[in-house]
Design a protein around this motif. Structure first.
Motif, PDB file in Angstrom:
ATOM      1  N   THR A   1     -11.526  14.579  -5.731  1.00  0.00           N
ATOM      2  CA  THR A   1     -10.425  13.746  -5.271  1.00  0.00           C
ATOM      3  C   THR A   1      -9.182  13.952  -6.120  1.00  0.00           C
ATOM      4  O   THR A   1      -9.247  14.437  -7.245  1.00  0.00           O
ATOM      5  N   TRP A   2      -8.042  13.562  -5.557  1.00  0.00           N
ATOM      6  CA  TRP A   2      -6.778  13.644  -6.277  1.00  0.00           C
ATOM      7  C   TRP A   2      -5.827  12.601  -5.699  1.00  0.00           C
ATOM      8  O   TRP A   2      -6.009  12.124  -4.575  1.00  0.00           O
ATOM      9  N   ALA A   3      -4.831  12.229  -6.484  1.00  0.00           N
ATOM     10  CA  ALA A   3      -3.858  11.224  -6.067  1.00  0.00           C
ATOM     11  C   ALA A   3      -2.451  11.791  -6.225  1.00  0.00           C
ATOM     12  O   ALA A   3      -2.164  12.520  -7.175  1.00  0.00           O
ATOM     13  N   LEU A   4      -1.569  11.422  -5.287  1.00  0.00           N
ATOM     14  CA  LEU A   4      -0.212  11.961  -5.268  1.00  0.00           C
ATOM     15  C   LEU A   4       0.730  11.225  -6.214  1.00  0.00           C
ATOM     16  O   LEU A   4       1.813  11.721  -6.509  1.00  0.00           O
ATOM     17  N   ALA A   5       0.356  10.041  -6.679  1.00  0.00           N
ATOM     18  CA  ALA A   5       1.182   9.284  -7.621  1.00  0.00           C
ATOM     19  C   ALA A   5       0.293   8.684  -8.694  1.00  0.00           C
ATOM     20  O   ALA A   5      -0.893   8.438  -8.460  1.00  0.00           O
ATOM     21  N   ARG A   6       0.864   8.417  -9.861  1.00  0.00           N
ATOM     22  CA  ARG A   6       0.080   7.823 -10.934  1.00  0.00           C
ATOM     23  C   ARG A   6      -0.082   6.312 -10.719  1.00  0.00           C
ATOM     24  O   ARG A   6      -1.187   5.788 -10.694  1.00  0.00           O
ATOM     25  N   ALA A   7       1.043   5.608 -10.555  1.00  0.00           N
ATOM     26  CA  ALA A   7       1.001   4.158 -10.431  1.00  0.00           C
ATOM     27  C   ALA A   7       0.997   3.741  -8.965  1.00  0.00           C
ATOM     28  O   ALA A   7       1.441   4.477  -8.078  1.00  0.00           O
ATOM     29  N   GLU A   8       0.473   2.560  -8.725  1.00  0.00           N
ATOM     30  CA  GLU A   8       0.419   2.032  -7.363  1.00  0.00           C
ATOM     31  C   GLU A   8       1.833   1.924  -6.792  1.00  0.00           C
ATOM     32  O   GLU A   8       2.729   1.339  -7.408  1.00  0.00           O
ATOM     33  N   GLY A   9       2.026   2.515  -5.628  1.00  0.00           N
ATOM     34  CA  GLY A   9       3.332   2.493  -4.989  1.00  0.00           C
ATOM     35  C   GLY A   9       4.336   3.446  -5.592  1.00  0.00           C
ATOM     36  O   GLY A   9       5.515   3.439  -5.211  1.00  0.00           O
TER      37      GLY A   9
ATOM     38  N   GLU B   1      -7.725  12.921  -0.580  1.00  0.00           N
ATOM     39  CA  GLU B   1      -6.425  12.728  -1.216  1.00  0.00           C
ATOM     40  C   GLU B   1      -6.014  11.273  -1.059  1.00  0.00           C
ATOM     41  O   GLU B   1      -6.223  10.674  -0.008  1.00  0.00           O
ATOM     42  N   TYR B   2      -5.406  10.708  -2.126  1.00  0.00           N
ATOM     43  CA  TYR B   2      -4.990   9.303  -2.098  1.00  0.00           C
ATOM     44  C   TYR B   2      -3.538   9.186  -2.522  1.00  0.00           C
ATOM     45  O   TYR B   2      -2.985  10.066  -3.193  1.00  0.00           O
ATOM     46  N   ASP B   3      -2.936   8.073  -2.141  1.00  0.00           N
ATOM     47  CA  ASP B   3      -1.530   7.860  -2.460  1.00  0.00           C
ATOM     48  C   ASP B   3      -1.293   7.710  -3.955  1.00  0.00           C
ATOM     49  O   ASP B   3      -0.274   8.154  -4.476  1.00  0.00           O
ATOM     50  N   ASP B   4      -2.232   7.042  -4.658  1.00  0.00           N
ATOM     51  CA  ASP B   4      -2.033   6.806  -6.080  1.00  0.00           C
ATOM     52  C   ASP B   4      -3.387   6.685  -6.779  1.00  0.00           C
ATOM     53  O   ASP B   4      -4.432   6.586  -6.130  1.00  0.00           O
ATOM     54  N   GLU B   5      -3.359   6.698  -8.123  1.00  0.00           N
ATOM     55  CA  GLU B   5      -4.592   6.667  -8.911  1.00  0.00           C
ATOM     56  C   GLU B   5      -5.404   5.389  -8.698  1.00  0.00           C
ATOM     57  O   GLU B   5      -6.641   5.462  -8.596  1.00  0.00           O
ATOM     58  N   PRO B   6      -4.797   4.197  -8.646  1.00  0.00           N
ATOM     59  CA  PRO B   6      -5.610   3.004  -8.385  1.00  0.00           C
ATOM     60  C   PRO B   6      -6.355   3.088  -7.052  1.00  0.00           C
ATOM     61  O   PRO B   6      -7.504   2.652  -6.960  1.00  0.00           O
ATOM     62  N   ALA B   7      -5.711   3.645  -6.025  1.00  0.00           N
ATOM     63  CA  ALA B   7      -6.387   3.793  -4.731  1.00  0.00           C
ATOM     64  C   ALA B   7      -7.526   4.792  -4.836  1.00  0.00           C
ATOM     65  O   ALA B   7      -8.612   4.588  -4.266  1.00  0.00           O
ATOM     66  N   GLU B   8      -7.309   5.869  -5.582  1.00  0.00           N
ATOM     67  CA  GLU B   8      -8.362   6.873  -5.791  1.00  0.00           C
ATOM     68  C   GLU B   8      -9.546   6.249  -6.517  1.00  0.00           C
ATOM     69  O   GLU B   8     -10.707   6.420  -6.113  1.00  0.00           O
TER      70      GLU B   8
END
Length: 692
Positions: free
Chosen positions: A546-554, A331-338
């Motif tokens: 994988t999945w991200a909790l937000a779309r944009a960074e931050g 799991e990642y904070d946002d899509e760019p991090a993923e």
């Protein structure tokens, strides 16, 4: 004789179930083939065995499948078995060939041209109907027309049929029907056919003209249908017209991989095959030779959670490969991090020896591709987007084919791969690859042509440049490209029928997997589950989800991982949660919870949630539990979120047992944090106090 295969050679290496399918007598045969179970090899071996045994000549065989790539692979394998003359085509390609042959006798005038694309005529029809003509709107209208025609639904019947099928049309059903009727009229006035017309007219020619049907059925006597779970009512009508009263039919399919219902496909013909042919031979292929046992186990868990699975879909894969690494979850904070993490992991795999062409990043919708294109570019990792520019449409490939055709006319001698390489050097095929960008893409395309020459020589040792040029032409016509070196970016639908050593399933969040418009429709949700299952079974060795909790960074982290992952991720998997979550779990461990009945320390998720040991007596208020469930259903509908997003069943059970009297007691229940307390706390407490 050199290169000749004896019938026994065709059976070498087949497992008992594959052998049963190959050796089945002529007549109706149904092969229920799970992912990675060697169905293509089984199909071509059965065709070859029937031909070798004299039951049918190669020219009397018609094998159909759903992609040009699959048809091309089938032809290549049949050729390697010295079976020449058998037809392996898509439904549309087979129908087009037949229609052109029979058109003068059926219609009488010059054959109508095939429409390259329907958007122009759909646009004219939409304009006349008074609806929008934006490109995306036209695409949606064209897709709805395709569904209707594939489902054998005419314009006048569309509104009622769309309602029965619970379609979500791009405009009012009556307006869609008006556009549909206008499109058909414009098309007929222009004397052109679309792809669905190829099937409709072919079926009609055989149904209404006995002489045409007799000639066709004398020509083709043995039929094989691959991916039978994806057949549409229109394709089934064509198949019935081909067969007539005969039953020399082999179908191969897997209801667990039905992912095209939105386009009219249905697994019902596969599931009902033995009702139509009670004497049919049925064979189940469950030994998975593609994926490691770890990947197979995950695939079984994903599909095993499906509800109300029909008997014909209850295949349970059995891994046959040596053990490999466990699937990874993150799991990642946002899509760019993923995307950055996925790209970094791909770099590790490639540096460790995995070929670029053996890596794929798969997503639910094409719009998810962009962030991965950027992340791979930053690490200088070549990639190709499946569904983008077609291989044989590339400028360098067209130039290369022209040069090869010219050289083949002079019949130069020499070893084929070396000759092809020499001819492509002036077009940019250097010894060492150039740096990234368009130059590298051009070089990769040319190298793929050399590798295709090597592949051809391996199956046909005497192949010369003339034979190679003919092979290229055939592949270009059927859109069967060679492998190009680069990471594949593709949607899950586009990945069907393909496989890679390493697969990354990304963006697995609610609203995307399952897709938002599927919510509230049980059948649509189960199709989304099957789509994830298809994605999992594309991986041979390495699998990452994988999945991200937000779309944009931050951005605000409001997303939740896909419901399909609950019960699938091992509880002890250290990669299933981010570092911050693991730290929170460690703090929880430092504050042990104790049973409210016996006082012993609690262990495990459910005992901690309920506040009691699993074998201690429960004090459940069933009336309160029913009220909580009714409230949750109303709130989930109002908020348009899955019910478990409000509270899980276990949390409702804990509330009904513990009956918290205030906010402090409510938040003490495991799984109820400050956010849910603020949103739903007062409502839940009102239900509790009102029940007392």
């Amino acid at each position: 004789m050199a290169g000749e295969h004896r019938p026994t050679d065709l059976l070498a290496g087949l497992d008992p179930d594959q052998l049963a399918a190959v050796r089945a007598p002529r007549g109706p045969v149904c092969v229920l083939a799970g992912a990675g179970t060697g169905k293509t090899r089984t199909i071509v071996s059965r065709i070859a065995a029937l031909v070798r045994a004299g039951h049918v000549t190669a020219g009397q065989v018609l094998a159909v499948t759903f992609t040009t790539r699959a048809a091309g692979e089938m032809r290549t394998r049949l050729r390697a078995m010295d079976v020449h003359g058998a037809q392996a085509r898509t439904f549309h390609a087979a129908a087009w060939k037949q229609l052109r042959y029979f058109w003068p006798r059926v219609v009488g005038d010059a054959p109508w041209d095939l429409l390259d694309g329907k958007l122009r005529l759909v646009g004219q029809a939409a304009h006349r109907a008074g609806t929008g003509t934006e490109r995306e709107a036209l695409r949606d209208l064209a897709g709805e027309i395709e569904w209707a025609k594939a489902s054998l639904i005419g314009p006048e019947d569309y509104p009622a049929a769309a309602a029965r099928a619970r379609r979500d049309p791009p405009a009012a059903p009556e307006l869609v029907a008006k556009v549909y009727a206008g499109y058909e009229a414009l098309k007929n006035d222009a004397r052109v056919l679309d792809f669905d017309d190829l099937l409709l007219h072919t079926a009609a020619a055989l149904e209404e003209h006995s002489a045409v049907a007799e000639e066709f059925r004398d020509r083709y006597r043995c039929f094989v249908v691959d991916e039978y779970q994806d057949v549409t009512p229109l394709q089934q009508r064509v198949l019935d017209a081909w067969l007539g009263e005969r039953d020399d039919l082999t179908v191969v399919g897997d209801a667990n991989q039905t992912i095209y219902s939105f386009a009219g496909a249905s697994p019902r013909p596969l599931l009902d095959f033995t009702r139509r042919f009670p004497e049919a031979t049925v064979v189940r292929l469950e030994r998975d030779y593609r994926s490691t046992p770890e990947v197979v186990s995950l695939a079984n868990r994903v599909i095993g959670a499906a509800r109300d699975r029909p008997a014909g879909s209850r295949l349970r894969l059995i891994g046959q490969r040596p053990p490999g690494p466990n699937p990874r979850f993150a799991e990642y904070d946002d899509e760019p991090a993923e995307a950055a993490a996925v790209a970094a992991r791909i770099r590790e795999l490639v540096d460790g020896g995995v070929a670029l062409s053996e890596v794929a990043v798969l997503f639910r919708v094409n719009a998810q591709s962009e962030v991965y294109e950027q992340a791979l570019t930053e690490l200088d990792i070549p990639y190709l987007v499946r569904g983008g520019e077609r291989f044989f449409a590339r400028q360098e490939v067209r130039q290369a084919m022209a040069a090869l055709r010219t050289a083949a006319g002079s019949d130069p001698g020499g070893e084929l791969p070396a000759l092809v390489r020499a001819l492509l050097v002036p077009l940019g095929l250097t010894e060492e690859p150039p740096p990234g960008g368009r130059q590298r893409e051009r070089w990769e395309s040319l190298l793929a042509l050399v590798e295709l020459a090597e592949e051809l020589v391996a199956t046909e040792p005497g192949a010369d440049l003339r034979r190679y040029a003919a092979e290229l032409e055939q592949r270009a016509q059927s859109q069967h490209p060679p492998t190009v070196e680069g990471v594949t970016l593709a949607s899950l639908h586009a990945a069907k029928g393909l496989e890679w050593d390493a697969v990354f399933l990304v963006g697995l969040v609610e609203g995307t997997m399952p897709i938002q418009h599927a919510d509230g429709d049980d059948a649509a949700i189960e199709e989304e589950r099957r789509l994830l299952y298809v994605g999992v079974t594309r991986a041979r060795v390495h699998l990452s989800l994988t999945w991200a909790l937000a779309r944009a960074e931050g951005g605000k982290r409001y997303r939740r991982r896909s419901r399909f992952l609950y019960g699938v991720i091992p509880d002890n998997d250290p990669a299933s949660r981010p570092a911050a979550s693991r730290q929170r779990e460690q703090r929880v461990v430092e504050r042990p919870r104790f049973c409210r009945v016996c006082g012993d320390q609690l262990h495990g998720v459910m005992p901690t949630k309920l506040g009691r040991c699993s074998d201690c007596p429960a004090d459940l208020d069933e009336g309160l539990l029913d009220r909580l469930r009714e409230w949750r259903m109303e709130r989930s509908k109002a908020l348009r979120v899955p019910a478990y997003v409000i509270f899980t069943d276990a949390t409702l059970l804990a509330i009904a047992e513990q009956r918290p009297a205030d906010r402090a007691a409510l938040v003490a229940i495991s799984g109820i944090g400050a956010s849910k307390l603020d949103k739903f706390g007062s409502e839940v407490l009102s239900l509790v106090t009102g029940a007392n």
